[in-house]
Design a protein around this motif. Structure first.
Motif, PDB file in Angstrom:
ATOM      1  N   ASN A 267       1.378   3.742  -3.374  1.00  0.00           N
ATOM      2  CA  ASN A 267       0.852   5.102  -3.261  1.00  0.00           C
ATOM      3  C   ASN A 267       1.969   6.131  -3.390  1.00  0.00           C
ATOM      4  O   ASN A 267       1.857   7.100  -4.149  1.00  0.00           O
ATOM      5  CB  ASN A 267       0.133   5.276  -1.920  1.00  0.00           C
ATOM      6  CG  ASN A 267      -0.276   6.720  -1.669  1.00  0.00           C
ATOM      7  OD1 ASN A 267       0.433   7.481  -1.014  1.00  0.00           O
ATOM      8  ND2 ASN A 267      -1.423   7.108  -2.188  1.00  0.00           N
TER       9      ASN A 267
ATOM     10  N   LEU B  27       0.827  -1.203   0.000  1.00  0.00           N
ATOM     11  CA  LEU B  27       0.000   0.000   0.000  1.00  0.00           C
ATOM     12  C   LEU B  27       0.862   1.253   0.000  1.00  0.00           C
ATOM     13  O   LEU B  27       0.650   2.177  -0.799  1.00  0.00           O
ATOM     14  CB  LEU B  27      -0.910  -0.001   1.225  1.00  0.00           C
ATOM     15  CG  LEU B  27      -2.182  -0.843   1.151  1.00  0.00           C
ATOM     16  CD1 LEU B  27      -2.753  -1.065   2.546  1.00  0.00           C
ATOM     17  CD2 LEU B  27      -3.218  -0.152   0.261  1.00  0.00           C
TER      18      LEU B  27
ATOM     19  N   ASN C  38      -3.845  -5.536  -3.738  1.00  0.00           N
ATOM     20  CA  ASN C  38      -3.884  -6.294  -2.486  1.00  0.00           C
ATOM     21  C   ASN C  38      -5.062  -7.264  -2.404  1.00  0.00           C
ATOM     22  O   ASN C  38      -5.279  -7.882  -1.358  1.00  0.00           O
ATOM     23  CB  ASN C  38      -3.932  -5.334  -1.286  1.00  0.00           C
ATOM     24  CG  ASN C  38      -2.573  -4.767  -0.941  1.00  0.00           C
ATOM     25  OD1 ASN C  38      -1.633  -4.883  -1.722  1.00  0.00           O
ATOM     26  ND2 ASN C  38      -2.444  -4.159   0.223  1.00  0.00           N
TER      27      ASN C  38
ATOM     28  N   TYR D 159      -5.094   4.790  -2.513  1.00  0.00           N
ATOM     29  CA  TYR D 159      -5.136   3.661  -1.597  1.00  0.00           C
ATOM     30  C   TYR D 159      -6.333   2.760  -1.898  1.00  0.00           C
ATOM     31  O   TYR D 159      -6.230   1.528  -1.853  1.00  0.00           O
ATOM     32  CB  TYR D 159      -5.216   4.146  -0.146  1.00  0.00           C
ATOM     33  CG  TYR D 159      -3.907   4.648   0.401  1.00  0.00           C
ATOM     34  CD1 TYR D 159      -2.783   3.821   0.437  1.00  0.00           C
ATOM     35  CD2 TYR D 159      -3.774   5.946   0.886  1.00  0.00           C
ATOM     36  CE1 TYR D 159      -1.569   4.273   0.949  1.00  0.00           C
ATOM     37  CE2 TYR D 159      -2.562   6.404   1.401  1.00  0.00           C
ATOM     38  CZ  TYR D 159      -1.473   5.561   1.423  1.00  0.00           C
ATOM     39  OH  TYR D 159      -0.270   6.006   1.926  1.00  0.00           O
TER      40      TYR D 159
ATOM     41  N   THR E 290      -1.221  -1.237   8.939  1.00  0.00           N
ATOM     42  CA  THR E 290      -2.260  -2.223   8.671  1.00  0.00           C
ATOM     43  C   THR E 290      -2.310  -3.243   9.799  1.00  0.00           C
ATOM     44  O   THR E 290      -1.380  -3.365  10.596  1.00  0.00           O
ATOM     45  CB  THR E 290      -2.012  -2.971   7.347  1.00  0.00           C
ATOM     46  OG1 THR E 290      -0.731  -3.615   7.427  1.00  0.00           O
ATOM     47  CG2 THR E 290      -2.034  -2.032   6.156  1.00  0.00           C
TER      48      THR E 290
ATOM     49  N   VAL F 160      -6.098  -1.298  -2.680  1.00  0.00           N
ATOM     50  CA  VAL F 160      -6.815  -2.294  -1.871  1.00  0.00           C
ATOM     51  C   VAL F 160      -7.671  -3.188  -2.751  1.00  0.00           C
ATOM     52  O   VAL F 160      -7.705  -4.413  -2.589  1.00  0.00           O
ATOM     53  CB  VAL F 160      -7.687  -1.603  -0.799  1.00  0.00           C
ATOM     54  CG1 VAL F 160      -8.626  -2.609  -0.134  1.00  0.00           C
ATOM     55  CG2 VAL F 160      -6.816  -0.938   0.254  1.00  0.00           C
TER      56      VAL F 160
ATOM     57  N   MET G 267      -6.456  -1.429   6.539  1.00  0.00           N
ATOM     58  CA  MET G 267      -5.653  -0.243   6.751  1.00  0.00           C
ATOM     59  C   MET G 267      -6.149   0.488   7.998  1.00  0.00           C
ATOM     60  O   MET G 267      -7.287   0.928   8.067  1.00  0.00           O
ATOM     61  CB  MET G 267      -5.739   0.658   5.512  1.00  0.00           C
ATOM     62  CG  MET G 267      -4.721   1.763   5.462  1.00  0.00           C
ATOM     63  SD  MET G 267      -4.527   2.437   3.782  1.00  0.00           S
ATOM     64  CE  MET G 267      -6.218   2.860   3.376  1.00  0.00           C
TER      65      MET G 267
END
Length: 449
Positions: free
Chosen positions: A41, A37, A56, A48, A76, A52, A66
């Motif tokens: 970013n 993350l 992720n 973000y 996280t 996600v 997060m």
């Protein structure tokens, strides 16, 4: 009631066992999520929420939540457990930290320079030449590139770029990505690391066959003769050093502990066993690559010189200005995994190798270095050279055997096909059987008449 109690007790026992067994994994899961993350970013400037939902969104990793995030840090956890924090540093990328890490410390960062000229790609950043080649079937070429993006839920291709004789002949991106978007190359970074050794050898500073780095590393803490002292640098570059390593990303293994727990990643491989019975056994190891990063650091008198070298000798010299290699908590480049660059810059790296180390008239490494890195490493079934992957035994059956490539997790690829003057970059979120590289490459090759 007795039966119900027994059932409940059994369920409680099963849950307890599962929690105890999987609890240590939460550290890895939360760590991966936090690091990915933050870096995506900070370096790629992506939202973000998008990270996600896409990057992720993998088994187990998607369990991480997060807790907090800003422009330079992410925390996280998994079900409120195993908080992991990643902090980002200018010029050094982001790093997953432990409780001992001093976030206030003043850090050295690489000195960067920018290649200023009016030249188009690849020797400058002033656009690209719209060259039309008579021997290219553009309809076939465009069909091959389009095919790489079809069925996104399976193939998950994000960017594709094809160059012929150094000219961009095809280029495409999914929504949200462009020619400016940095892409994490994962293990493509290993090939960048190897190139730095090619440069050092060309500068007569090392000899990969004669140099035996363990004799001067002083990393083992052993007294007396270390059986690893005889291992030449060549064996490390070929992943055939005899050092044990478990490259399993689905468990708590050597590689996951190194990437998500260690403060100094250059020492992880040193702590493993040495196989004296089969010292030349090929064994793919990210630990070896980070050991090589530590060995590289030993070639310079100061930390600043080490930090500058990849950029002054290679990255900025060929105009890969989007590239950034992240460092660990101890200031070592994570040469196994954490190199970022946009698609055009990854292509420049391939073109440098297609041109045998010559960049617009300047020789950065010896032309013979290509023969070295593409020489098949014994016991690799024709698939590996020296930190580069090969097609020597037809892994891609419908593609020329002289193909070699920088490969990374989830199908990040820089393919080089010298016999066709091609460099092909593909990035995405799926590799292996999900992305049919053979069919894609076959289509591109057949477009060149």
């Amino acid at each position: 009631m007795k039966i119900l109690k027994r059932i409940l007790l059994a369920l409680l026992l099963i849950i307890t066992i599962l929690v105890v067994y999987n609890y240590p994994k939460l550290n890895i899961v939360s760590g991966y999520a936090s690091k990915n993350l933050a870096s995506t970013n900070f370096i790629a400037n992506r939202l973000y929420s998008d990270i996600v939902e896409s990057d992720n969104a993998m088994d187990l990793i998607e369990l991480a939540e997060m807790e907090s995030a800003d422009e330079k840090s992410v925390i996280t956890s998994v079900f409120g457990l195993m908080d992991r924090e990643t902090v980002c540093r200018e010029g050094l990328g982001c790093v997953l930290i432990n409780d001992e890490y001093d976030k206030t410390q003043k850090l050295l960062k690489p000195n960067r320079s920018r290649l200023e000229n009016e030249l188009p790609f690849p020797y400058g950043n002033n656009g690209k030449l719209d060259t039309v080649f008579a021997n290219i079937d553009y309809e076939k070429l465009n069909a091959a590139v389009s095919g790489a993006f079809q069925n996104y839920e399976v193939q998950k291709t994000r960017t594709v770029l094809v160059t012929y004789k150094g000219h961009i002949i095809a280029e495409d991106y999914i929504e949200g990505f462009s020619k400016e978007t940095p892409i994490l190359g994962w293990s493509m970074t290993k090939s960048v690391l190897a190139t730095l050794y090619g440069i050092l050898e060309y500068q007569n500073k090392i000899n990969v066959h004669e140099y035996k780095p363990f004799k001067e590393l002083d990393l083992t803490g052993l007294t007396g003769k270390d059986p690893r002292d005889f291992i030449p640098l060549d064996s490390f570059l070929r992943m055939s050093s005899g050092l044990a390593w478990d490259e399993d990303y689905a468990s708590i293994s050597d590689v996951t502990k190194m990437l998500f727990l260690e403060e100094d990643m250059t020492k992880s491989q040193v702590q493993t066993d040495y196989n004296s019975k089969e010292p030349n056994l090929w064994n793919y190891s990210s630990g070896t690559s980070n050991l090589l990063s530590g060995i590289l650091r030993k070639q310079f008198k100061t930390h600043q010189e080490y930090l500058d070298f990849p950029y002054t000798a290679l990255i900025d010299k060929i105009g890969m200005h989007s590239m950034l290699i992240e460092t660990d908590m101890s200031g070592n480049y994570v040469g196994s995994s954490y190199g970022w660059a946009n698609t055009r810059d990854w292509a420049k790296f391939g073109i440098l190798h297609l041109n045998k180390g010559n960049w617009n008239g300047e020789q950065l490494f010896s032309p013979e270095w290509i023969a070295y890195i593409t020489k098949v490493t014994p016991n690799s079934e024709g698939t590996y050279g020296a930190h580069w992957w090969l097609n020597a035994e037809g892994k891609y059956p419908d593609v020329p055997r002289d193909l070699y490539s920088a490969n990374g997790f989830q199908g990040q690829r820089v393919f080089i096909i010298p016999s066709k003057d091609l460099v092909i970059v593909r990035t995405g979120l799926a590799g292996g059987d999900a992305f049919d590289a053979n069919t894609f490459l076959k289509g591109v090759v057949e477009a060149i008449e």
